[in-house]
Design a protein around this motif. Structure first.
Motif, mmCIF file in Angstrom:
data_model
loop_
_atom_site.group_PDB
_atom_site.id
_atom_site.type_symbol
_atom_site.label_atom_id
_atom_site.label_comp_id
_atom_site.label_asym_id
_atom_site.label_seq_id
_atom_site.Cartn_x
_atom_site.Cartn_y
_atom_site.Cartn_z
ATOM 1 N N UNK A 107 -1.357 14.010 1.324
ATOM 2 C CA UNK A 107 -1.616 13.224 2.610
ATOM 3 C C UNK A 107 -2.326 13.493 3.764
ATOM 4 N N UNK A 108 -1.257 14.977 4.279
ATOM 5 C CA UNK A 108 -2.385 15.842 5.357
ATOM 6 C C UNK A 108 -3.389 16.057 5.377
ATOM 7 N N UNK A 109 -3.637 16.502 3.964
ATOM 8 C CA UNK A 109 -4.967 16.953 3.892
ATOM 9 C C UNK A 109 -5.621 15.731 3.714
ATOM 10 N N UNK A 110 -5.966 15.006 3.182
ATOM 11 C CA UNK A 110 -6.718 13.730 3.395
ATOM 12 C C UNK A 110 -6.477 13.120 4.512
ATOM 13 N N UNK A 115 -10.635 13.235 9.484
ATOM 14 C CA UNK A 115 -10.623 13.295 10.944
ATOM 15 C C UNK A 115 -12.613 14.339 10.545
ATOM 16 N N UNK A 116 -12.049 15.142 10.340
ATOM 17 C CA UNK A 116 -13.192 16.031 9.828
ATOM 18 C C UNK A 116 -14.556 15.317 9.286
ATOM 19 N N UNK A 117 -14.623 14.450 8.499
ATOM 20 C CA UNK A 117 -16.014 13.874 7.540
ATOM 21 C C UNK A 117 -16.295 13.014 9.013
ATOM 22 N N UNK A 131 -16.929 8.481 -1.541
ATOM 23 C CA UNK A 131 -16.969 9.654 -2.524
ATOM 24 C C UNK A 131 -16.643 10.226 -2.256
ATOM 25 N N UNK A 132 -17.337 11.307 -1.349
ATOM 26 C CA UNK A 132 -17.965 12.125 -0.783
ATOM 27 C C UNK A 132 -16.617 13.384 -1.140
ATOM 28 N N UNK A 133 -15.322 12.370 -0.215
ATOM 29 C CA UNK A 133 -14.548 13.007 -0.084
ATOM 30 C C UNK A 133 -13.882 13.296 -1.666
ATOM 31 N N UNK A 134 -14.446 12.397 -2.344
ATOM 32 C CA UNK A 134 -13.633 12.503 -3.959
ATOM 33 C C UNK A 134 -14.779 13.459 -5.033
ATOM 34 N N UNK A 139 -11.909 21.682 -5.621
ATOM 35 C CA UNK A 139 -12.258 22.956 -4.521
ATOM 36 C C UNK A 139 -11.513 22.920 -3.438
ATOM 37 N N UNK A 140 -11.181 22.115 -2.400
ATOM 38 C CA UNK A 140 -11.001 21.599 -0.803
ATOM 39 C C UNK A 140 -9.218 21.844 -0.454
ATOM 40 N N UNK A 141 -9.693 22.853 0.836
ATOM 41 C CA UNK A 141 -8.887 23.331 1.039
ATOM 42 C C UNK A 141 -8.535 23.498 2.274
ATOM 43 N N UNK A 142 -7.453 22.621 3.076
ATOM 44 C CA UNK A 142 -7.599 22.540 4.282
ATOM 45 C C UNK A 142 -6.662 23.559 5.695
ATOM 46 N N UNK A 143 -7.195 23.452 6.582
ATOM 47 C CA UNK A 143 -6.178 24.446 7.122
ATOM 48 C C UNK A 143 -5.916 23.368 8.873
#
Ligand SMILES: Cc1cc2nc3c(=O)[nH]c(=O)nc-3n(C[C@H](O)[C@H](O)[C@H](O)COP(=O)(O)OP(=O)(O)OC[C@H]3O[C@@H](n4cnc5c(N)ncnc54)[C@H](O)[C@@H]3O)c2cc1C
Length: 165
Positions: A107-110, A115-117, A131-134, A139-143
């Motif tokens: 949830x926090x990654x999403x 926000x970034x998008x 769609x893009x996020x999906x 391979x996505x890592x959020x910091x």
């Protein structure tokens, strides 16, 4: 613990720093890299409240460095206007010191990637963004970086120009 700015007349207010962070499109994240070489890596980011968010791949030099030492600094240059006749730059920049957390919860990654998008493609439709996020999710890592100390500085010439106006 954080150092005071020596030339404090050139110091920007907290609000001005936040404006620079809001308007900036990239900065350099500095980490303790391998064999005591600092590792400065350019990244896109989004600022939200007292946090910065970044996206990256799930492996690499940057993540190795964060895992071994999550303390970091991030620098955004808002202006670098070269004035050759004065041998100087009319600059404005912000530096943040903070600690990075790798977001593990879905949830926090999403929330962070959204926000970034929205920052980088504000006019996109919700559907297209999702769609893009999906597509990029696996391979996505959020910091998330805390803003433990924020400073902003501008060239003395910009301070003088402000006083005159
Ligand atoms: C304006 C800008 C915005 C960017 N935004 C993002 C972003 O939001 N997310 C993201 O993941 N990446 C972004 N990048 C790319 C980013 O700089 C890194 O290349 C990438 O994140 C991989 O980092 P890493 O440490 O995992 O790379 P690794 O491939 O593991 O790094 C290994 C080595 O490659 C070299 N290297 C890595 N990156 C660079 C680089 N940019 N320039 C020169 N040498 C390099 C370094 O020597 C490093 O030690 C951006 C780059 C720029 C210029």
């Amino acid at each position: 613990m954080f150092q005071e700015m020596r030339r404090n007349k050139q110091q920007l207010s907290k609000e001005e720093c936040m404006d620079i962070l809001r308007e900036g499109t990239s900065g350099v994240l500095s980490l303790a890299g391998d064999e005591e070489y600092p590792y400065g890596v350019p990244l896109s980011y989004v600022a939200d409240g007292d946090k910065l968010y970044f996206h990256c791949a799930k492996s690499g030099h940057k993540l190795d460095a964060i895992r071994s030492n999550p303390k970091a600094s991030f620098c955004v240059i808002a202006q670098d206007h070269i004035v050759p006749e004065e041998y100087t730059s009319y600059f404005r920049s912000v530096i943040i010191f903070g600690t990075i957390r790798i977001l593990e919860e879905e949830k926090e990654k999403r929330t962070a990637i959204e926000k970034l998008a929205v920052k980088y493609a504000p006019k996109d439709t919700k559907e297209n963004r999702e769609n893009f996020i999906r597509m990029e999710w696996e391979p996505l890592c959020m910091l998330e970086m805390s803003m433990d100390h924020v400073s902003g500085k501008e060239a003395i010439e910009l301070v003088r120009a402000r006083k005159e106006s």
